[in-house]
Enzyme design. Sequence first.
Site, PDB file in Angstrom:
ATOM      1  N   SER A 219       0.867  -1.193   0.000  1.00  0.00           N
ATOM      2  CA  SER A 219       0.000   0.000   0.000  1.00  0.00           C
ATOM      3  C   SER A 219       0.887   1.219   0.000  1.00  0.00           C
ATOM      4  O   SER A 219       1.396   1.627   1.021  1.00  0.00           O
ATOM      5  CB  SER A 219      -0.950  -0.013   1.176  1.00  0.00           C
ATOM      6  OG  SER A 219      -1.858  -1.080   1.048  1.00  0.00           O
ATOM      7  N   THR A 220       1.024   1.754  -1.154  1.00  0.00           N
ATOM      8  CA  THR A 220       2.006   2.793  -1.420  1.00  0.00           C
ATOM      9  C   THR A 220       1.524   3.517  -2.661  1.00  0.00           C
ATOM     10  O   THR A 220       0.566   3.087  -3.294  1.00  0.00           O
ATOM     11  CB  THR A 220       3.393   2.115  -1.662  1.00  0.00           C
ATOM     12  OG1 THR A 220       3.726   1.368  -0.501  1.00  0.00           O
ATOM     13  CG2 THR A 220       4.492   3.088  -1.959  1.00  0.00           C
ATOM     14  N   THR A 221       2.180   4.623  -3.015  1.00  0.00           N
ATOM     15  CA  THR A 221       1.811   5.270  -4.272  1.00  0.00           C
ATOM     16  C   THR A 221       3.060   5.844  -4.925  1.00  0.00           C
ATOM     17  O   THR A 221       4.115   5.934  -4.297  1.00  0.00           O
ATOM     18  CB  THR A 221       0.741   6.354  -4.058  1.00  0.00           C
ATOM     19  OG1 THR A 221       0.136   6.673  -5.307  1.00  0.00           O
ATOM     20  CG2 THR A 221       1.332   7.603  -3.418  1.00  0.00           C
TER      21      THR A 221
ATOM     22  N   THR B 209       4.567   6.354   0.998  1.00  0.00           N
ATOM     23  CA  THR B 209       3.630   5.393   1.570  1.00  0.00           C
ATOM     24  C   THR B 209       3.216   5.754   2.980  1.00  0.00           C
ATOM     25  O   THR B 209       3.905   6.522   3.669  1.00  0.00           O
ATOM     26  CB  THR B 209       4.268   3.987   1.585  1.00  0.00           C
ATOM     27  OG1 THR B 209       3.269   3.014   1.892  1.00  0.00           O
ATOM     28  CG2 THR B 209       5.387   3.896   2.623  1.00  0.00           C
TER      29      THR B 209
ATOM     30  N   PRO C 280       3.672   1.111  -6.457  1.00  0.00           N
ATOM     31  CA  PRO C 280       3.486   0.578  -5.110  1.00  0.00           C
ATOM     32  C   PRO C 280       3.559  -0.946  -5.132  1.00  0.00           C
ATOM     33  O   PRO C 280       3.614  -1.554  -6.204  1.00  0.00           O
ATOM     34  CB  PRO C 280       2.074   1.060  -4.746  1.00  0.00           C
ATOM     35  CG  PRO C 280       1.374   1.226  -6.043  1.00  0.00           C
ATOM     36  CD  PRO C 280       2.433   1.627  -7.041  1.00  0.00           C
TER      37      PRO C 280
END
Length: 550
Positions: free
Chosen positions: A353-355, A372, A435
């Site tokens: 869960s990251t961008t 993140t 991500p």
Amino acid sequence: MTFKQPATASRGMVTSNHPLASLAGTEMLVKGGNAVDAAIATMFALTVVEPMMVTIFGAGFVNIRLADGTSTVIDNYVTVPGRATPDMFEPIPGRIDHKVRDELNEVGHRSVATGGTLLGWATAIEKYGRLTLGEVMAPAIRFARDGFRVSPYLQAITRMQEANIRRYPATAEVFLPSGKVPEAGSRIVRTDYARTLAAIAEHGPDYLYHGPLGQAIAADMAANGGLVTMDDIENYQIFERAPVRGTYRGYEVIGPPPPSSGPLHIIQMFNILEGFDVRALGFGTVETVHLWAEVMKLAFADRHEYVADPASVSVPVAWLTSKAYAEERRADIDTKRCKQYRHGVAPASLVESTTHCCAMDDEGNIVATTNTLHMGFGSKVTVPGTGMLLNDCMELMDPNPGRTNSIAPGKRVLSSMSPCIVMKDGQPFMTLGTPGGLKIFGAVAQAISNVIDHQMPLQEAFEAARMWDRGPLLEIERGFPGFADLKAGLVARGHAVEAPLKVAGGMNGILRRPDGIFEGAACWRADGAAMGYSGGDALVEGSEPAMWRS
């Protein structure tokens, strides 16, 4: 088959995992900002419109290459709170991941590490941008104040995290309006967060690191068993680091060094793969997927043994990224049979869960940045009255004492982030990232190989099926051509195969064509979009081409 379309532009390009965030970055280019302004504006906007993925009290890396050839990486990764201890969590026996009893390193106040995101972004703007922090933050403030559409993706992740979100009233108030998961297409307004962002735009990062916002975090921690104190917040430091560099078939790969393990292992894997004709083996064949699986397992064996916070261990970067070490490890691979691997032996003198977003401008500036709050909605904790979500990055630390990446006060958390810049003959060629937690660097490496080895267009390279393996399980996406035969062939070679919908998350990036046109792409695995800026000023007297004047 691709699900999205690429964008092209001549003046600049921004890609991210949400169209409003890409719009924010493009707005900066139109205002006269550069790629740094565009990337940071995009990231601030993502904290609003992709809230499950990133926060201003989180972690990340900003990989910058300026038009004059300067390369730098701003390391704003999280640090372990000063009150943490190596045995603060109880590991679940037999797990190779970081699972602990009662999910205390995933949910709640004890899972929060000291965040550096805001300071890193503000530093990037101050040192390398052209606009003010207030200008760069304006779109994010606007989106938070006026609201934004709930996508099916945001709805799905909210539903997955619903039970834990309900435990924290300030989080549930925003993301479970009327007490339920919001409908896709409905709007979320983040009034408290808009006020927090506006205060930061006015007062700068000191509003957090030496002011009211930091004090609010520390007070909430103290009241709920968290470990982050005001001392942790005030003493947080970013670092500017020289990137790691490597080559693959004549291209140069540039990315963040430890405490990010990602680019280091991308280079390591490419060094091994150079000894094989990957193009001849073909995309998605049993031979190619098997080879990638074995190479990834080799990299993960070394990651577990050698890579952590460089302030706490001596990471043998030069050795791990050397062609000589790759040749040694290449000999370990059985091209016909699945194996498990031990780490190499370093020379004595030598650790979802990251961008992500990317930006390029027509001056030659490039930014790739991944950030993140770790798992979906991070710790699920919102500091009351601020609208700001907190990370759960303590889950990234090994809960077992006595290991390379075990918990220690002040230690920088280990990452797999891989915001990469790829050069060709000294000129910008491509920038990309994604991500996906531990799966990031494998996904990024496959995308680069798709472009270089398989000569795929950028959109196809990002949307193509992926695989991942750190042992003992091989994951292959269902989108591989001839999936049933591929799976059977891999099982016959000894692999234990699982078939998730997706491996890692929404990749996005930009390719610069030989004619100078930017091509941006974002894949189907997130809400990503590419936006570009073309056109420009009108011709006026004195600016017309010389041939016209003659």
